[in-house]
Design an enzyme around this catalytic site. Structure first.
Site, PDB file in Angstrom:
ATOM      1  N   CYS A  46       0.836  -1.218   0.000  1.00 30.57           N
ATOM      2  CA  CYS A  46       0.000   0.000   0.000  1.00 30.57           C
ATOM      3  C   CYS A  46       0.866   1.262   0.000  1.00 30.57           C
ATOM      4  O   CYS A  46       0.520   2.260  -0.649  1.00 30.57           O
ATOM      5  CB  CYS A  46      -0.881   0.047   1.240  1.00 30.57           C
ATOM      6  SG  CYS A  46      -1.997  -1.325   1.359  1.00 30.57           S
ATOM      7  N   ASP A 139     -21.290  12.058 -14.200  1.00 29.21           N
ATOM      8  CA  ASP A 139     -22.683  11.804 -13.791  1.00 29.21           C
ATOM      9  C   ASP A 139     -22.748  10.998 -12.493  1.00 29.21           C
ATOM     10  O   ASP A 139     -23.823  10.580 -12.081  1.00 29.21           O
ATOM     11  CB  ASP A 139     -23.434  11.070 -14.918  1.00 29.21           C
ATOM     12  CG  ASP A 139     -22.762   9.743 -15.292  1.00 29.21           C
ATOM     13  OD1 ASP A 139     -21.726   9.389 -14.679  1.00 29.21           O
ATOM     14  OD2 ASP A 139     -23.277   9.052 -16.196  1.00 29.21           O
TER      15      ASP A 139
HETATM   16  C1  BEZ Z   1       0.574  -4.785   1.832  1.00 28.96           C
HETATM   17  O1  BEZ Z   1       0.061  -3.693   1.591  1.00 28.96           O
HETATM   18  O2  BEZ Z   1       1.764  -4.961   1.740  1.00 28.96           O
HETATM   19  C2  BEZ Z   1      -0.283  -5.965   2.213  1.00 28.96           C
HETATM   20  C3  BEZ Z   1      -1.429  -5.778   2.959  1.00 28.96           C
HETATM   21  C4  BEZ Z   1      -2.184  -6.886   3.313  1.00 28.96           C
HETATM   22  C5  BEZ Z   1      -1.805  -8.154   2.895  1.00 28.96           C
HETATM   23  C6  BEZ Z   1      -0.686  -8.311   2.124  1.00 28.96           C
HETATM   24  C7  BEZ Z   1       0.088  -7.215   1.780  1.00 28.96           C
END
Ligand code: BEZ
EC number: 1.11.1.27
Length: 224
Positions: A46, A139
C-alpha cells in the site's frame, strides 16, 4: 449484497478524511473520480501504491479526475502514514498527500462498497480491504471497477490508460482494442452503420477482411 455494479450511482456517503469531513457527491462535483481502497495503513504494498499515486496526481488532475483513497484505519493513523509515504517518495515526511484518504476504522464503508477480502485477515481475524479501483464519471455513475487481492499491487499506468479509454469512449462512438494506448487506432463501435461511420470519422475507416466475410473489424485513427 453490498457492492457497486457498473452504472450504479456512487453512494453519497459522509466520511472523515485526511482533508476533513466530506460528502462524496460534493467531493466529486462535476469531475471524474477515482476511489481506491487499501488493506491497511503502514503496510508495504500500500505504501508503494500511494507513493506512486501521489506522484501521478498531476496526470489525474490533467484528466479532470479527483482522487480519493480509503483504508480501514483512523485519520490520525492515515496522517502519520502519509509521512512514511512522502519519505518513501524521497520527499519531506509531511502529513499531506495530493488527495485525501478516507478513514473507515469500523469498515462500514468497506462493507457497503463490497471492498472486503475474506482471504486476508488481520491479527483479530477480521477481513482487510481488497485493492478496489472505482472510476466514476461526471454523472457520478460507476464506469469501471477493478478488484485486486491484498497481495497484488496495482499498476497505476494501467489505471491512467483505462481512464484515457473511458474518457475517449464516453464521448466518441469508438471502443479501444487490446493493449490500446493513447494515439493508437481505435475500433468503430459495432452498432454504428458504415455510412454514419464514414461521416463521423473523416480520417477514414479501415476494415480488416476476415474468413467469415463479416466486416466488423473496423479501425479508425483516434478521433480528436
Ligand atoms: C501490503 O500492503 O503490503 C499488504 C497488505 C495486506 C496483505 C498483504 C500485503
Amino acid at each position: 449484497m453490498p457492492g457497486l455494479l457498473l452504472g450504479d450511482e456512487a453512494p453519497n456517503f459522509e466520511a472523515d478524511t485526511t482533508q476533513g469531513r466530506i460528502r462524496f457527491h460534493d467531493f466529486l462535483g462535476d469531475s471524474w473520480g477515482i476511489l481506491f481502497s487499501h488493506p491497511r495503513d503502514f503496510t508495504p504494498v500500500c505504501t508503494t501504491e500511494l507513493g506512486r499515486a501521489a506522484k501521478l496526481a498531476a496526470e489525474f488532475s490533467k484528466r479532470n479526475v479527483k482522487m480519493i483513497a480509503l483504508s480501514i484505519d483512523s485519520v490520525q493513523d492515515h496522517l502519520s502514514w502519509c509521512k512514511d509515504i512522502n519519505a518513501y517518495n524521497g520527499e519531506q515526511p509531511a502529513e499531506k498527500l495530493p488527495f485525501p484518504i478516507i478513514a473507515d476504522k469500523n469498515r462500514e464503508l468497506a462493507v457497503k462498497l463490497g471492498m472486503l477480502d475474506p482471504d486476508e485477515l488481520d491479527k483479530d481475524g477480521m477481513p482487510l480491504t481488497a485493492r478496489v479501483v472505482f472510476v466514476f464519471g461526471p454523472d457520478k455513475k460507476l464506469k469501471l471497477s477493478i478488484l485486486y487481492p491484498a497481495t497484488t499491487g496495482r499498476n497505476f499506468d494501467e489505471i491512467l490508460r483505462v481512464v484515457d479509454s473511458l474518457q475517449l469512449t464516453a464521448y466518441k462512438k469508438v471502443a479501444t482494442p487490446v493493449d490500446w494506448k493513447p494515439g493508437d487506432s481505435v475500433m468503430v463501435v459495432p452498432t454504428l452503420p458504415d455510412e454514419e461511420a464514414k461521416k463521423l470519422f473523416p480520417k477514414g475507416v479501415f476494415t480488416k477482411e476476415l474468413p467469415s466475410g463479416k466486416k466488423y473489424l473496423r479501425y479508425t485513427p483516434q478521433p480528436e
